[in-house]
Design an enzyme around this catalytic site. Structure first.
Site, PDB file in Angstrom:
ATOM      1  N   ASP A   1       0.810  -1.225   0.000  1.00  0.00           N
ATOM      2  CA  ASP A   1       0.000   0.000   0.000  1.00  0.00           C
ATOM      3  C   ASP A   1       0.847   1.280   0.000  1.00  0.00           C
ATOM      4  O   ASP A   1       0.343   2.350  -0.298  1.00  0.00           O
ATOM      5  CB  ASP A   1      -0.945   0.016   1.210  1.00  0.00           C
ATOM      6  CG  ASP A   1      -0.204  -0.191   2.532  1.00  0.00           C
ATOM      7  OD1 ASP A   1       1.041  -0.322   2.515  1.00  0.00           O
ATOM      8  OD2 ASP A   1      -0.850  -0.221   3.591  1.00  0.00           O
ATOM      9  N   HIS A   2       2.110   1.176   0.316  1.00  0.00           N
ATOM     10  CA  HIS A   2       2.941   2.382   0.425  1.00  0.00           C
ATOM     11  C   HIS A   2       3.628   2.730  -0.894  1.00  0.00           C
ATOM     12  O   HIS A   2       3.511   3.834  -1.401  1.00  0.00           O
ATOM     13  CB  HIS A   2       4.017   2.185   1.496  1.00  0.00           C
ATOM     14  CG  HIS A   2       3.535   2.375   2.900  1.00  0.00           C
ATOM     15  ND1 HIS A   2       2.578   1.589   3.471  1.00  0.00           N
ATOM     16  CD2 HIS A   2       3.886   3.277   3.855  1.00  0.00           C
ATOM     17  CE1 HIS A   2       2.361   2.001   4.723  1.00  0.00           C
ATOM     18  NE2 HIS A   2       3.140   3.022   4.975  1.00  0.00           N
TER      19      HIS A   2
ATOM     20  N   ASP B   1       4.177  -1.154  11.305  1.00  0.00           N
ATOM     21  CA  ASP B   1       3.722   0.178  10.942  1.00  0.00           C
ATOM     22  C   ASP B   1       3.155   0.810  12.201  1.00  0.00           C
ATOM     23  O   ASP B   1       2.416   0.167  12.944  1.00  0.00           O
ATOM     24  CB  ASP B   1       2.647   0.109   9.850  1.00  0.00           C
ATOM     25  CG  ASP B   1       2.374   1.489   9.291  1.00  0.00           C
ATOM     26  OD1 ASP B   1       2.911   1.814   8.222  1.00  0.00           O
ATOM     27  OD2 ASP B   1       1.656   2.265   9.945  1.00  0.00           O
TER      28      ASP B   1
ATOM     29  N   ARG C   1      -0.152  12.871  10.104  1.00  0.00           N
ATOM     30  CA  ARG C   1       1.159  13.487  10.357  1.00  0.00           C
ATOM     31  C   ARG C   1       1.366  14.671   9.424  1.00  0.00           C
ATOM     32  O   ARG C   1       1.078  14.575   8.235  1.00  0.00           O
ATOM     33  CB  ARG C   1       2.288  12.474  10.117  1.00  0.00           C
ATOM     34  CG  ARG C   1       2.273  11.392  11.151  1.00  0.00           C
ATOM     35  CD  ARG C   1       3.446  10.446  11.061  1.00  0.00           C
ATOM     36  NE  ARG C   1       3.379   9.588  12.227  1.00  0.00           N
ATOM     37  CZ  ARG C   1       3.635   8.294  12.232  1.00  0.00           C
ATOM     38  NH1 ARG C   1       4.025   7.681  11.130  1.00  0.00           N
ATOM     39  NH2 ARG C   1       3.539   7.605  13.338  1.00  0.00           N
TER      40      ARG C   1
ATOM     41  N   SER D   1       6.997   7.366  12.763  1.00  0.00           N
ATOM     42  CA  SER D   1       6.858   6.075  12.103  1.00  0.00           C
ATOM     43  C   SER D   1       7.690   4.979  12.765  1.00  0.00           C
ATOM     44  O   SER D   1       8.631   5.240  13.498  1.00  0.00           O
ATOM     45  CB  SER D   1       7.255   6.237  10.641  1.00  0.00           C
ATOM     46  OG  SER D   1       8.320   5.385  10.302  1.00  0.00           O
TER      47      SER D   1
ATOM     48  N   ARG E   1       9.496   2.865  11.115  1.00  0.00           N
ATOM     49  CA  ARG E   1      10.510   2.396  10.165  1.00  0.00           C
ATOM     50  C   ARG E   1      11.829   2.079  10.859  1.00  0.00           C
ATOM     51  O   ARG E   1      12.482   2.963  11.426  1.00  0.00           O
ATOM     52  CB  ARG E   1      10.707   3.408   9.024  1.00  0.00           C
ATOM     53  CG  ARG E   1      11.185   4.772   9.451  1.00  0.00           C
ATOM     54  CD  ARG E   1      11.097   5.778   8.313  1.00  0.00           C
ATOM     55  NE  ARG E   1       9.700   6.121   8.052  1.00  0.00           N
ATOM     56  CZ  ARG E   1       9.277   7.298   7.580  1.00  0.00           C
ATOM     57  NH1 ARG E   1      10.143   8.230   7.287  1.00  0.00           N
ATOM     58  NH2 ARG E   1       7.997   7.525   7.395  1.00  0.00           N
TER      59      ARG E   1
HETATM   60  C1  MIC Z   1       4.287   6.428   8.157  1.00  0.00           C
HETATM   61  O1  MIC Z   1       3.111   6.757   8.280  1.00  0.00           O
HETATM   62  O2  MIC Z   1       5.241   7.152   8.460  1.00  0.00           O
HETATM   63  C2  MIC Z   1       4.581   5.046   7.616  1.00  0.00           C
HETATM   64  C3  MIC Z   1       5.205   5.220   6.289  1.00  0.00           C
HETATM   65  O3  MIC Z   1       3.398   4.325   7.455  1.00  0.00           O
HETATM   66  C4  MIC Z   1       5.518   4.353   8.606  1.00  0.00           C
HETATM   67  C5  MIC Z   1       6.088   3.101   8.140  1.00  0.00           C
HETATM   68  C6  MIC Z   1       7.220   3.269   7.183  1.00  0.00           C
HETATM   69  O4  MIC Z   1       8.018   4.178   7.332  1.00  0.00           O
HETATM   70  O5  MIC Z   1       7.302   2.449   6.277  1.00  0.00           O
HETATM   71  C7  MIC Z   1       4.885   4.103   9.976  1.00  0.00           C
HETATM   72  O6  MIC Z   1       4.000   4.813  10.357  1.00  0.00           O
HETATM   73  O7  MIC Z   1       5.335   3.214  10.701  1.00  0.00           O
HETATM   74 FE1  SF4 Z   2       0.105   4.866   5.090  1.00  0.00          FE
HETATM   75 FE2  SF4 Z   2       1.451   5.565   7.272  1.00  0.00          FE
HETATM   76 FE3  SF4 Z   2      -0.021   7.342   5.947  1.00  0.00          FE
HETATM   77 FE4  SF4 Z   2      -1.219   5.441   7.283  1.00  0.00          FE
HETATM   78  S1  SF4 Z   2       0.062   7.053   8.139  1.00  0.00           S
HETATM   79  S2  SF4 Z   2      -1.726   6.106   5.232  1.00  0.00           S
HETATM   80  S3  SF4 Z   2       0.180   3.729   7.007  1.00  0.00           S
HETATM   81  S4  SF4 Z   2       1.809   6.301   5.196  1.00  0.00           S
END
Ligand code: MIC
Ligand code: SF4
Length: 641
Positions: A64-65, A119, A381, A533, A535
């Site tokens: 999905d990313h 995530d 965010r 996140s 990550r």
């Molecule tokens: C995000 O919202 O920052 C992400 C991308 O979903 C991350 C995961 C990632 O960095 O792949 C998260 O929230 O954990």
């Molecule tokens: Fe995707 Fe992270 Fe954004 Fe949720 S917050 S939509 S998991 S990138």
């Protein structure tokens, strides 16, 4: 004495430790989820465990990313993930099927179960009474292998809801109100459990918006009881059999209580560049702030009801000529239902740009706003630069505020739109799991494109260590600062050597190069270092660059765990010593291994540049100390075997 709901689920899954706040506990994990941006690493790590199949009740791999596919990288990753899923007994949610948290809620989540996801918004599952926690990919790999998940026992906060939301006031405003009161570090080490008569007034998608964005408080997770509303939701998903009633005992106690009267809330908005920079929408509405972009979607606000309400508000109208309105539905289920009932036509006719059912603009995968642009997003965010445009001003709002502003072209209080469109949650959702490939027994070959590089290894912690403070940063540094995402960099997630070139590039373009030249070193941070996140690349890539320790005034939960997992020492520095240490100072840790093994909670470091000595502290369990000494969790596990 009775138990609250979080304690009940923890107790039922406790394999080590006691439920004393702050003490390390180990939990049995029933379900896991991964997404493609963290999943490739998690599965490389799982592969290294050499097990024939996953050992969870259910594991799902979502894509999905990374779906822009501007080069071969993402598509290669997708093939890798699909073949891994087939081989190891994992459900595979194909690209286009939806955002992991939305789909998991719809199709897989079960009240009372534990869910570990790579995530940070995995707590979305708390909307149906799961204990759903975000973690680094390596922790999720261990859970897939049947290993327990280690974390410190959180304090349990009772968020007691009374009253009822007024028209145009939404679940988003409830969580923004909590962020306003508690800030982005107010939830660290805590679980937020929602109780009180207000709970019954919230449907599951609303509850999920709240538990989703509990991540922005830094919370371990958030949870709602599983009640009649939950039963209705699961029944409408054809999954009534997965329902069970769950709530706190009547004499349950909590570590803290927060009261929110829903009737008193108003539409709220988080201003740039932090989710806790919250004010009333009407305050900004009075300032005539022109809007360039409105983005509706993400795992926070892209449910059927959210988008139906947007469609109703747009019906027969046209988006303001200066606004680009983009909509990414949360799942194929949502999008198909909108298409069938005609709401999609209303959206398109009004001028909305429809994107696929993915994270999209939320993680900077396209739709970057213009220079100095104002973007209103229903996401979770708004860190500086995350949208892809460093100078953009990103605000976080409900779909209601978003659509009102898309129509007027400026930040608008949705109450100005008049009658609130009443949208009923459907009695039955459209169920078609054709884009979810179930596990098979076929033997498959793993498809590994050139973008999939192997995991770098870390050496055990040295006897003593000398290194330079390569970077000094302030409070609330996010993992987006440490390891940026976005359309250019995200495709490199399974290629650590290439990705590492971009560490801290938003903050200091020269960081990666300097780290390499110095053969590694130390990072100095303020409070709540590593928020945001999950990550693990924000630990893994610094490890690759030779970072041995991070000194910070406090750490965010997931990032601290990731640092430990990759053998980087998280040390706590006092605000006074933080002030005294300068970027470029050389620090020496004599007898580091010994000092750590002694578990005194304190470590001395000499500041060779300034000729002084500082005392740093650490809060690590015996297990975590052993992991760091071994040079990370992979080495630790190998040594144990
Ligand atoms: C995000 O919202 O920052 C992400 C991308 O979903 C991350 C995961 C990632 O960095 O792949 C998260 O929230 O954990
Ligand atoms: Fe995707 Fe992270 Fe954004 Fe949720 S917050 S939509 S998991 S990138």
């Amino acid at each position: 004495m009775g138990l609250n709901l979080a304690q009940k689920i923890i107790k039922a899954h406790l394999v080590e430790g006691t439920m004393e706040p702050g003490k390390e506990i180990a939990l049995k994990i029933d379900q896991t989820l991964t997404q493609d941006a963290t999943g490739t690493m998690a599965y490389l790590q799982f592969e290294a465990m050499d097990l024939p199949k996953v050992r969870t009740e259910l594991s799902v791999s979502y894509v999905d990313h990374n779906t822009l596919q501007t080069g071969f990288e993402n598509a290669d990753d997708h093939l890798f993930l699909q073949s891994i899923a087939q081989k190891y007994g994992i459900y595979f949610s194909r690209p286009g099927n939806g955002i992991c948290h939305q789909v998991h809620l719809e199709r897989f989540g079960k009240p009372g179960k534990t869910l570990l996801g790579s995530d940070s918004h995995t707590p979305t599952g708390g909307g149906i009474g799961m204990l759903a926690i975000g973690a680094g990919g390596l922790d999720v790999a261990v859970a897939m292998g049947g290993g327990a998940f280690y974390t410190s026992m959180p304090k349990i906060v009772n968020v007691h809801l009374t009253g009822e939301l007024k028209p145009w006031v939404t679940a988003k405003d409830i969580i923004l109100e909590l962020l306003r009161r508690l800030t982005v570090k107010g939830g660290v080490g805590k679980i937020f459990e929602y109780t009180g008569p207000g709970v019954a007034t919230l449907r599951v998608p609303q509850r999920a918006t709240i538990t989703n964005m509990g991540a922005e408080l830094g919370a371990t997770t958030s949870i709602f009881p599983s009640d009649e509303v939950t039963r209705e939701f699961l029944a409408a998903q054809g999954r009534e059999a997965d329902w069970q009633e769950l709530s706190a005992d009547s004499d349950a106690t909590y570590d803290e209580v927060i009261e929110i009267n829903l009737s008193e809330l108003e539409p709220l908005i988080a201003q740039p560049h932090s989710p806790d920079n919250v004010v009333k929408v009407k305050e900004l509405a009075a300032k005539d702030i022109a809007v360039n972009q409105v983005a509706i979607g993400s795992c926070t606000n892209s449910s059927y009801v959210d988008l139906m309400r947007v469609a109703k508000a747009l019906q027969g109208k046209r988006v303001h000529p200066d606004v680009s309105l983009v909509i990414s539905p949360g799942s194929k289920q949502v999008l198909t239902m909108l298409a069938k009932n005609g709401a999609l036509a209303d959206l398109v006719q009004a001028g909305a740009r429809i994107l696929e059912c993915t994270c999209g603009p939320c993680i900077g995968m396209g739709q970057a706003p213009p220079t100095n642009g104002v973007s209103l997003r229903t996401f979770n965010r708004n860190f500086e630069g995350r949208s892809g445009t460093k100078s953009a001003h990103v605000y976080l709002v409900s779909p209601e505020v978003a659509v009102a502003s898309a129509l007027t072209g400026k930040i608008t209080d949705p109450r100005e739109l008049g009658d609130y469109p009443e949208i009923e949650e459907p009695n039955s959702f459209l169920i078609d799991d054709g884009m979810i490939l179930p596990p098979t027994d076929e033997d498959v070959e793993i498809r590994r494109g050139p973008n999939i590089k192997s995991m770098p290894v870390q050496e055990p912690l040295p006897e003593s260590y000398k290194g330079k403070v390569l970077l000094k940063v302030g409070d609330n540094i996010t993992t987006d600062h440490i390891m940026p995402a976005g359309a250019k960099i995200l495709p490199l997630r399974s290629n650590v050597p290439a990705l590492s070139q971009h560490v801290f590039e938003q903050v200091d373009q020269t960081f990666a190069q300097r780290a390499k030249e110095a053969g590694g070193g130390i990072i100095l941070g303020g409070q709540n270092y590593g928020q945001g996140s999950s990550r693990e690349h924000a630990a893994l890539c610094p490890m690759y660059l030779g970072i041995k320790a991070v000194l910070a005034q406090s750490f965010a939960r997931i990032h601290k765990a990731n640092l430990v997992n990759f053998g980087i020492l998280p040390l706590v520095v006092s605000p006074e010593d933080y002030e005294k240490i300068a970027q470029g100072d050389e620090l020496e840790f004599p007898d580091l291994r010994q000092a750590l093994s002694a578990q005194t909670g304190e470590i001395q470091a000499k500041n060779l540049t300034q000729g002084s000595t500082i005392t740093l502290s650490y809060e690590l369990s015996d297990r975590q100390v052993a992991v760091i000494l071994a040079g990370g969790l992979l080495n630790y596990t190998k040594n144990k075997a």
